[in-house]
Design a protein around this motif. Structure first.
Motif, PDB file in Angstrom:
ATOM      1  N   PRO A  41     -98.921 -90.642  27.309  1.00 32.81           N
ATOM      2  CA  PRO A  41     -99.067 -90.461  25.866  1.00 32.81           C
ATOM      3  C   PRO A  41    -100.512 -90.698  25.411  1.00 32.81           C
ATOM      4  CG  PRO A  41     -97.958 -92.526  26.352  1.00 32.81           C
ATOM      5  CD  PRO A  41     -98.127 -91.801  27.653  1.00 32.81           C
TER       6      PRO A  41
ATOM      7  N   ASP B 101     -90.980 -90.356  20.363  1.00 32.64           N
ATOM      8  CA  ASP B 101     -90.863 -89.209  21.262  1.00 32.64           C
ATOM      9  C   ASP B 101     -91.756 -89.327  22.495  1.00 32.64           C
ATOM     10  OD1 ASP B 101     -89.003 -88.020  19.633  1.00 32.64           O
ATOM     11  OD2 ASP B 101     -90.369 -86.538  18.780  1.00 32.64           O
TER      12      ASP B 101
ATOM     13  N   HIS C 278     -95.134 -89.280  22.581  1.00 33.21           N
ATOM     14  CA  HIS C 278     -96.398 -88.540  22.506  1.00 33.21           C
ATOM     15  C   HIS C 278     -97.588 -89.461  22.273  1.00 33.21           C
ATOM     16  CE1 HIS C 278     -94.246 -84.768  22.485  1.00 33.21           C
ATOM     17  NE2 HIS C 278     -93.464 -85.252  21.530  1.00 33.21           N
ATOM     18  N   TRP C 279     -97.371 -90.543  21.532  1.00 34.21           N
ATOM     19  CA  TRP C 279     -98.432 -91.491  21.207  1.00 34.21           C
ATOM     20  C   TRP C 279     -98.041 -92.873  21.688  1.00 34.21           C
ATOM     21  CZ3 TRP C 279     -99.419 -90.352  15.287  1.00 34.21           C
ATOM     22  CH2 TRP C 279    -100.024 -89.098  15.155  1.00 34.21           C
TER      23      TRP C 279
ATOM     24  N   MET D 282     -93.843 -89.772  16.552  1.00 36.78           N
ATOM     25  CA  MET D 282     -94.653 -89.458  17.736  1.00 36.78           C
ATOM     26  C   MET D 282     -94.540 -90.557  18.793  1.00 36.78           C
ATOM     27  SD  MET D 282     -95.831 -86.475  17.240  1.00 36.78           S
ATOM     28  CE  MET D 282     -97.360 -86.083  18.058  1.00 36.78           C
TER      29      MET D 282
END
Length: 74
Positions: free
Chosen positions: A15, A42, A44-45, A39
């Motif tokens: 991420p 999920d 992503h970050w 985010m």
């Protein structure tokens, strides 16, 4: 013959590391309130401290130099 170029950008396998302050600024600027939470959930970050982010950037830069030298680009 047209030369073929390799991408000099190494894609991370995890991420994106961001600070909480950066997420808050992004949400304020874009109006997407709560996008940071989504985010992160999920995958992503990844929220990190400023110190962790600085250390990560230093390690990433060193890795790019090593890879570039191995390919004969630096």
């Amino acid at each position: 013959m047209t030369p073929r170029y390799e991408s000099h950008v190494e894609h991370s396998k995890g991420p994106l590391k961001v600070t909480q302050e950066a997420v808050e600024a992004y949400e304020k600027r874009t109006g997407f309130s709560g996008i940071g939470r989504i985010m992160v959930e999920d995958g992503h970050w990844l929220i990190v401290t400023k110190e962790e982010l600085a250390k990560s950037k230093t390690q990433d830069q060193t890795s790019r130099i090593i890879v570039s030298r191995q390919r004969g680009l630096a």
